[in-house]
Structures are given as structure tokens and as C-alpha cells.
Write a protein that holds these residues in place. Sequence first.
Motif, PDB file in Angstrom:
ATOM      1  N   ASP A 105       0.810  -1.223   0.000  1.00 45.84           N
ATOM      2  CA  ASP A 105       0.000   0.000   0.000  1.00 45.84           C
ATOM      3  C   ASP A 105       0.843   1.273   0.000  1.00 45.84           C
ATOM      4  O   ASP A 105       0.302   2.377   0.175  1.00 45.84           O
ATOM      5  CB  ASP A 105      -0.915   0.016   1.223  1.00 45.84           C
ATOM      6  CG  ASP A 105      -1.903  -1.131   1.226  1.00 45.84           C
ATOM      7  OD1 ASP A 105      -2.626  -1.264   0.225  1.00 45.84           O
ATOM      8  OD2 ASP A 105      -1.939  -1.882   2.210  1.00 45.84           O
ATOM      9  N   GLU A 147      -7.691   9.767   2.074  1.00 47.11           N
ATOM     10  CA  GLU A 147      -8.241   8.641   1.316  1.00 47.11           C
ATOM     11  C   GLU A 147      -7.722   7.311   1.858  1.00 47.11           C
ATOM     12  O   GLU A 147      -8.491   6.348   2.009  1.00 47.11           O
ATOM     13  CB  GLU A 147      -7.877   8.782  -0.164  1.00 47.11           C
ATOM     14  CG  GLU A 147      -8.583   9.925  -0.879  1.00 47.11           C
ATOM     15  CD  GLU A 147      -8.076  10.101  -2.301  1.00 47.11           C
ATOM     16  OE1 GLU A 147      -7.074   9.428  -2.657  1.00 47.11           O
ATOM     17  OE2 GLU A 147      -8.668  10.887  -3.047  1.00 47.11           O
ATOM     18  N   ARG A 150      -9.836   4.288   3.676  1.00 46.45           N
ATOM     19  CA  ARG A 150      -9.857   2.968   3.034  1.00 46.45           C
ATOM     20  C   ARG A 150      -9.387   1.867   3.974  1.00 46.45           C
ATOM     21  O   ARG A 150      -9.972   0.784   4.023  1.00 46.45           O
ATOM     22  CB  ARG A 150      -8.976   2.996   1.782  1.00 46.45           C
ATOM     23  CG  ARG A 150      -8.951   1.683   0.998  1.00 46.45           C
ATOM     24  CD  ARG A 150      -8.137   1.795  -0.267  1.00 46.45           C
ATOM     25  NE  ARG A 150      -6.716   1.947  -0.018  1.00 46.45           N
ATOM     26  CZ  ARG A 150      -6.030   3.068  -0.136  1.00 46.45           C
ATOM     27  NH1 ARG A 150      -6.647   4.192  -0.495  1.00 46.45           N
ATOM     28  NH2 ARG A 150      -4.727   3.109   0.100  1.00 46.45           N
ATOM     29  N   LYS A 151      -8.321   2.118   4.751  1.00 47.70           N
ATOM     30  CA  LYS A 151      -7.721   1.079   5.578  1.00 47.70           C
ATOM     31  C   LYS A 151      -8.107   1.170   7.054  1.00 47.70           C
ATOM     32  O   LYS A 151      -7.958   0.202   7.793  1.00 47.70           O
ATOM     33  CB  LYS A 151      -6.184   1.134   5.460  1.00 47.70           C
ATOM     34  CG  LYS A 151      -5.676   0.723   4.084  1.00 47.70           C
ATOM     35  CD  LYS A 151      -4.161   0.709   4.043  1.00 47.70           C
ATOM     36  CE  LYS A 151      -3.543  -0.334   4.934  1.00 47.70           C
ATOM     37  NZ  LYS A 151      -3.846  -1.711   4.505  1.00 47.70           N
TER      38      LYS A 151
END
Length: 251
Positions: free
Chosen positions: A213, A234, A238-239
Motif C-alpha cells: 500500500d 483517502e 480505506r484502511k
Amino acid sequence: MKKIYVIGIGAGDPDHLTLQAVKALNEVDAFLVLDKGEEKSGLTRLRRDILDAHVKDRSFRIVEARDPERDRDTPDYAPAVDDWRRRRADLYERFIARDLGENECGAFLVWGDPALYDSTLGILDEIAGRGAVAFDHEVVPGISSVSALLAKHRTGLNRVGRPVQITTGRRLAEGWPEGVDDVVVMLDARQAFTRHLDQDLFIYWGAYVGTEDEILVSGRLREVSDRIEELRSEARARKGWIMDTYLLRRD
């Protein structure tokens, strides 16, 4: 005597391990792995990937424990950290006392380098000072997130004859450190770099360095600041978590 290895495992890439670290991994009977919740389950998976990649004898044990939560909302930062470290020390002490047999070897796998921005060594000192359990320990250095970041950006940490300071986002938010032109900032949840857009600064920024990532940005701070904020937001959405590091360099 029970023995504990504190092993630096790098910033996330299984190839970051040194030969010394691989040798130590293969001597371990039991690893303590802290569960940080579903959002950070990827961190546990990365540790298991490292063991799968480098440990030949599969007879070792993995002992899992829930990592204590730290109160991140309190304005009393130091007492909150002290309380969190005490509860972690209780976990580590139980692991050494209950999960290791006499003459067995246990290990803590530490992201980056155990000597840089990590609490494990201090916690082991606290446990030793309590005197309830006897153990010996050895520290295996690792590739820090700082080293990995600068390698990815193909730049050095220092300039000739000039000092470097490693600090936190909390400290950078209070002002630029005196007497230095190169500042490394670790885990800046406050995005304190946005408070220094009036200065002529260059930034080397990275998140999840060494993992699949990985995100990297570099450039004049005032030109790339918005982009870093956008990418950071972002990635966190997302994580569910983010680990980032950056170097600010003043001309």
C-alpha cells in the motif's frame, strides 16, 4: 534463564529483515503478537508473512493478546501514555511468566528499529525493575521507517556538517525546532506540516512504506501539501489506519 529477543522487522517488507534477525527468529519458541483490532489486522498478517518467509522450523508458538487501548482524547498526553505502557507491561510480563518455559526463548517483533520511536525496550526495563520474573534479553536492530523512506526517495538523512532532529507531529505543531534545517517527523496525526507553508521547505513523505500500500510524495511543501492531505485522508478512510513518516528540509 528465559531469554527474550526484541527483533526489528523493518517497515513492512519481509525482505527488510537482516541476516541477524532471521537467525534470531529461528531460535524462538514463542512469539507474542498483539491484536490491534479488525482495522489493523493487516499488521498482524504482515508479521505472520514474515514468519512464513523466514522461519524454517514450524514448531514455534504464537501467543496473541489484545493490545490495550490508549486514551487519545485526553489533553493529559503524558499520563495517558504512562497508563498505556503500564498495561502493556502487564501483558508482556504475563507472556514471559506464563507462556515461556524455563530456558525457552520468546520474542517481540518490533516495526522498524527497536531503538527508534518504540516503547518495547522501556517496557522490558520496567518489568525487570518489578523483579517478579527473571529474564535476559537481546536487541536485534532493524531497518527503520526513516531509513526505508529516505531510500525510497533516494536522498540522505543529513547534509554535511548540519544536524538532524527527529520529532513528533505534536512537537512540530508547536513550532519549528531551533538550530536545525532537517526535521524528521514520525506518525503525524495532526498533519503539522500544514503549519509551515510560509517557509521554503521541501518534503519527502511516505505512508505504509515497504508494503503493497506504499504511497510516496516529494516536492516543495507549499506545492504538494494539499496532495498529501488528500492522499492521507483517502488512505485512512480505506484502511482505517495510517502510518506515515516524512522529512522536512529547509533551504
